[in-house]
Design an enzyme around this catalytic site. Structure first.
Site, PDB file in Angstrom:
ATOM      1  N   CYS A 111      12.992  10.812   8.418  1.00  0.00           N
ATOM      2  CA  CYS A 111      12.987  10.233   9.765  1.00  0.00           C
ATOM      3  C   CYS A 111      14.344  10.408  10.437  1.00  0.00           C
ATOM      4  O   CYS A 111      14.449  10.370  11.654  1.00  0.00           O
ATOM      5  CB  CYS A 111      12.563   8.786   9.707  1.00  0.00           C
ATOM      6  SG  CYS A 111      13.346   7.892   8.392  1.00  0.00           S
ATOM      7  N   GLU A 133      10.128   0.545  10.448  1.00  0.00           N
ATOM      8  CA  GLU A 133      11.109   1.639  10.378  1.00  0.00           C
ATOM      9  C   GLU A 133      10.326   2.897  10.725  1.00  0.00           C
ATOM     10  O   GLU A 133       9.453   3.316   9.963  1.00  0.00           O
ATOM     11  CB  GLU A 133      11.728   1.695   8.982  1.00  0.00           C
ATOM     12  CG  GLU A 133      13.024   2.477   8.955  1.00  0.00           C
ATOM     13  CD  GLU A 133      12.805   3.940   8.669  1.00  0.00           C
ATOM     14  OE1 GLU A 133      12.741   4.724   9.654  1.00  0.00           O
ATOM     15  OE2 GLU A 133      12.689   4.299   7.498  1.00  0.00           O
ATOM     16  N   GLU A 166       8.970  14.488  17.312  1.00  0.00           N
ATOM     17  CA  GLU A 166       9.394  14.538  15.917  1.00  0.00           C
ATOM     18  C   GLU A 166       8.479  15.524  15.184  1.00  0.00           C
ATOM     19  O   GLU A 166       7.267  15.298  15.083  1.00  0.00           O
ATOM     20  CB  GLU A 166       9.272  13.145  15.290  1.00  0.00           C
ATOM     21  CG  GLU A 166       9.790  13.108  13.881  1.00  0.00           C
ATOM     22  CD  GLU A 166       9.678  11.729  13.249  1.00  0.00           C
ATOM     23  OE1 GLU A 166       8.666  11.051  13.468  1.00  0.00           O
ATOM     24  OE2 GLU A 166      10.620  11.344  12.537  1.00  0.00           O
ATOM     25  N   LYS A 195       0.859  -1.193   0.000  1.00  0.00           N
ATOM     26  CA  LYS A 195       0.000   0.000   0.000  1.00  0.00           C
ATOM     27  C   LYS A 195       0.889   1.235   0.000  1.00  0.00           C
ATOM     28  O   LYS A 195       1.719   1.421   0.869  1.00  0.00           O
ATOM     29  CB  LYS A 195      -0.917   0.055   1.224  1.00  0.00           C
ATOM     30  CG  LYS A 195      -1.941   1.197   1.071  1.00  0.00           C
ATOM     31  CD  LYS A 195      -2.719   1.498   2.328  1.00  0.00           C
ATOM     32  CE  LYS A 195      -2.079   2.534   3.209  1.00  0.00           C
ATOM     33  NZ  LYS A 195      -1.959   3.876   2.607  1.00  0.00           N
TER      34      LYS A 195
HETATM   35  P1  ADP Z   1       2.997   9.594   8.434  1.00  0.00           P
HETATM   36  O1  ADP Z   1       2.990  10.455   9.645  1.00  0.00           O
HETATM   37  O2  ADP Z   1       4.293   9.432   7.757  1.00  0.00           O
HETATM   38  O3  ADP Z   1       1.860   9.856   7.495  1.00  0.00           O
HETATM   39  P2  ADP Z   1       1.669   7.168   9.152  1.00  0.00           P
HETATM   40  O4  ADP Z   1       2.163   6.139  10.087  1.00  0.00           O
HETATM   41  O5  ADP Z   1       0.391   7.855   9.474  1.00  0.00           O
HETATM   42  O6  ADP Z   1       2.864   8.173   9.042  1.00  0.00           O
HETATM   43  O7  ADP Z   1       1.514   6.618   7.683  1.00  0.00           O
HETATM   44  C1  ADP Z   1       2.457   5.763   7.052  1.00  0.00           C
HETATM   45  C2  ADP Z   1       1.709   4.711   6.257  1.00  0.00           C
HETATM   46  O8  ADP Z   1       0.927   3.933   7.162  1.00  0.00           O
HETATM   47  C3  ADP Z   1       0.718   5.274   5.241  1.00  0.00           C
HETATM   48  O9  ADP Z   1       0.726   4.446   4.090  1.00  0.00           O
HETATM   49  C4  ADP Z   1      -0.596   5.174   5.965  1.00  0.00           C
HETATM   50  O10 ADP Z   1      -1.716   5.105   5.111  1.00  0.00           O
HETATM   51  C5  ADP Z   1      -0.418   3.875   6.727  1.00  0.00           C
HETATM   52  N1  ADP Z   1      -1.292   3.706   7.904  1.00  0.00           N
HETATM   53  C6  ADP Z   1      -1.783   4.662   8.711  1.00  0.00           C
HETATM   54  N2  ADP Z   1      -2.572   4.123   9.665  1.00  0.00           N
HETATM   55  C7  ADP Z   1      -2.570   2.782   9.478  1.00  0.00           C
HETATM   56  C8  ADP Z   1      -3.192   1.663  10.131  1.00  0.00           C
HETATM   57  N3  ADP Z   1      -3.969   1.815  11.183  1.00  0.00           N
HETATM   58  N4  ADP Z   1      -2.951   0.430   9.655  1.00  0.00           N
HETATM   59  C9  ADP Z   1      -2.141   0.244   8.588  1.00  0.00           C
HETATM   60  N5  ADP Z   1      -1.548   1.247   7.923  1.00  0.00           N
HETATM   61  C10 ADP Z   1      -1.748   2.508   8.347  1.00  0.00           C
END
Ligand code: ADP
Length: 493
Positions: A299, A265, A396, A190
């Site tokens: 990061c 990560e 962060e 994804k």
């Molecule tokens: P950022 O702050 O970099 O947006 P996130 O952790 O929110 O960090 O997002 C990183 C990835 O994780 C994105 O592809 C986002 O859609 C996905 N993501 C966010 N929430 C979930 C969840 N509950 N389960 C799986 N993937 C998620």
């Protein structure tokens, strides 16, 4: 403060981008629900195209295709060397289309075109590096007790769910596809909802390279729906995730139900430590790059800048001078040095931290404001007189905001550098070899740079201590996380 890029004709033209489908079982398809969401250009806030939004039904189809390809398709019986050849082919195709991909990456992520080109070289390097590994992933013979022959096989973990963020869309994709495919896994990826375009173009190149249907599946959608459906799916054996540690906690809990393997990560609040004996020209340049590279959306950003007291005043002055020369503007203009933050949400969050820093008593030395009134630009910002317990020194921010923290001794700075739940990266600037190695040994971080910053190569392990991650990407280390070790014992007569 920072100057706007002068209006000039772009060296690079923005392409027209068509609406984006999903990539499942070797085919480009609409989502089952027909729902879409917009991809946005962060330099203008305008929509680029519509993107098919996957839900649990699409995730299920992708996982089924990946499982089929893992267990029944030509991928399973293919020689390891031929898996390597496919990765080499993909690397060649990325190289051939690198400029187009870099432009798309800059358009959708706000990354400046010169950085995007650098990322593309990283993608090519990563695929070639892991292509070389494909036929070198070996088991061992084990000197077991008794009249037996014992040996180990290293086999793919299975169907791997890979969830990536928006800051290095193609590079994160390559870090995840490279080792997963070299080891013979199949992939359901994804992309981040902010950057849903370039990964789909890579799916097209993977098809052209000849990867069998179902080996690579690429989805778009939101984390709480599409991402969560991948994590919960019982047909997925492992999750590789890059993103926020709060998301990782949710994923780890959800993955517990099916006891999936997880590698993470996550973020950082990396200490960048400058001793007064450092080459200050280099250190100023390095500290500037450490925080402002990609607008601080890394990061590993060097966001806690510890400067030894005798050097602090001059150091901050010189850093502030440099921010005045920084050219913010159109990511597709080759003279631009800093593009927009990725979204309104990120820009607002960063500006919120700037306010909090001022409220908590830190001294704003440079920047601190939105740049312009279109797109999501934030001025390069410096806070001096920051205390270790202030929010800007602990959280962060993921933006161009650096906190300068004075220090007095090696022991003092090591203790304070480690006083965080993060542990992704750290750097030290000094001419004293003893100080450099002591710091490198004692700091709790997955990567330590001495007199340099942001040097990340596909050949070296990358990942975090503490809440910055689990497992390692890049280098040989990544292969451990994409293989299961099987012991075979044969009775000898
Ligand atoms: P950022 O702050 O970099 O947006 P996130 O952790 O929110 O960090 O997002 C990183 C990835 O994780 C994105 O592809 C986002 O859609 C996905 N993501 C966010 N929430 C979930 C969840 N509950 N389960 C799986 N993937 C998620």
């Amino acid at each position: 403060m920072s100057t706007a890029a002068k209006t000039r004709s772009r060296a690079v033209k923005a392409p027209k981008v068509t609406d984006q489908p999903l990539f499942i079982d070797g085919k480009f398809v609409d989502s089952a629900s027909d729902r879409t969401f917009p991809a946005t250009n962060p330099a203008t806030g305008e929509a680029i195209c519509q993107v098919a939004e996957a839900d649990a039904t699409d995730v299920n189809l992708a996982v089924q295709a990946a499982r089929q390809a893992l267990e029944k398709g030509p991928w399973k019986t293919m020689d390891a060397a031929d898996r390597g050849r496919l990765l080499y082919k993909l690397a060649d195709l990325v190289e051939k289309n690198a400029e187009e991909l870099a432009v798309l990456e800059a358009l959708n992520s706000g990354k400046i075109i010169t950085d995007a080109r650098g990322d593309l070289q990283g993608v090519v390097n990563t695929f070639r590096y892991y292509a070389g590994w494909a036929d070198k992933i070996e088991g061992r013979t084990v000197p077991v007790r008794g009249n037996f022959l014992s040996y180990t096989l290293r086999q793919p973990v299975g169907v791997v769910g890979q969830i990536i963020p928006w800051n290095f869309p193609l590079l994160m994709l390559a870090w995840k596809w490279g080792p997963a495919l070299a080891c013979g896994n199949t992939v359901v990826m994804k992309l981040a909802e902010q950057t849903p375009i370039t990964g789909m173009r890579l799916a097209e190149l993977a098809l052209e390279a000849g990867f069998p249907a179902g080996v690579i599946n690429v989805l778009n959608g939101y984390g709480e729906t599409t991402g969560a459906a991948i994590v919960a799916h019982p047909g997925v054996d492992k999750i590789a995730f890059t993103g926020h540690y709060e998301t990782a906690k949710v994923i780890q809990k959800a993955a517990a139900d099916t006891l999936k393997r997880v590698t993470f990560e996550l973020g950082g609040k990396s200490p960048n430590v400058v001793f007064a004996d450092a080459d200050l020209d280099q250190a100023v340049q390095g500290a500037f790059h450490a925080i402002y590279f990609h607008g601080g959306q890394c990061c590993t950003a060097g966001s806690r800048l510890f400067v030894e007291e005798p050097a602090r005043k001059e150091f901050v002055q010189r850093l502030a001078e440099k921010t005045k020369e920084r050219r913010l503007g159109d990511p597709l203009d080759e003279s631009t040095q800093q593009g927009p933050q990725v979204s309104q949400e990120q820009m607002d969050k960063i500006l919120g931290y700037v306010q909090m820093g001022q409220k908590q008593g830190a001294r704003l030395v440079a920047g601190g404001k939105r740049h312009g009134d279109k797109g999501y630009f934030v001025e390069p910002t410096i806070f001096d007189g920051v205390k270790d317990d202030m929010a800007i020194a602990r959280d962060e921010i993921f933006g161009p905001v650096v906190s300068v923290l004075p220090f007095k001794s090696v022991d003092d700075v090591i203790e304070r550098a480690n006083n965080t739940h993060y542990g992704l990266a750290a750097a030290v600037w000094t001419k004293d070899i003893d100080k450099a190695h002591c710091f490198a040994r004692e700091v709790r971080a997955g990567t330590v740079w001495v007199n340099c910053y942001h040097v990340v190569d596909t050949t070296t392990p990358f990942g975090g201590f503490k809440m910055s991650g689990q497992g390692r990407e890049n280098g040989e280390a990544a292969l451990d996380h994409y293989t299961e070790v099987k012991t075979v014992t044969v009775k000898l007569s």
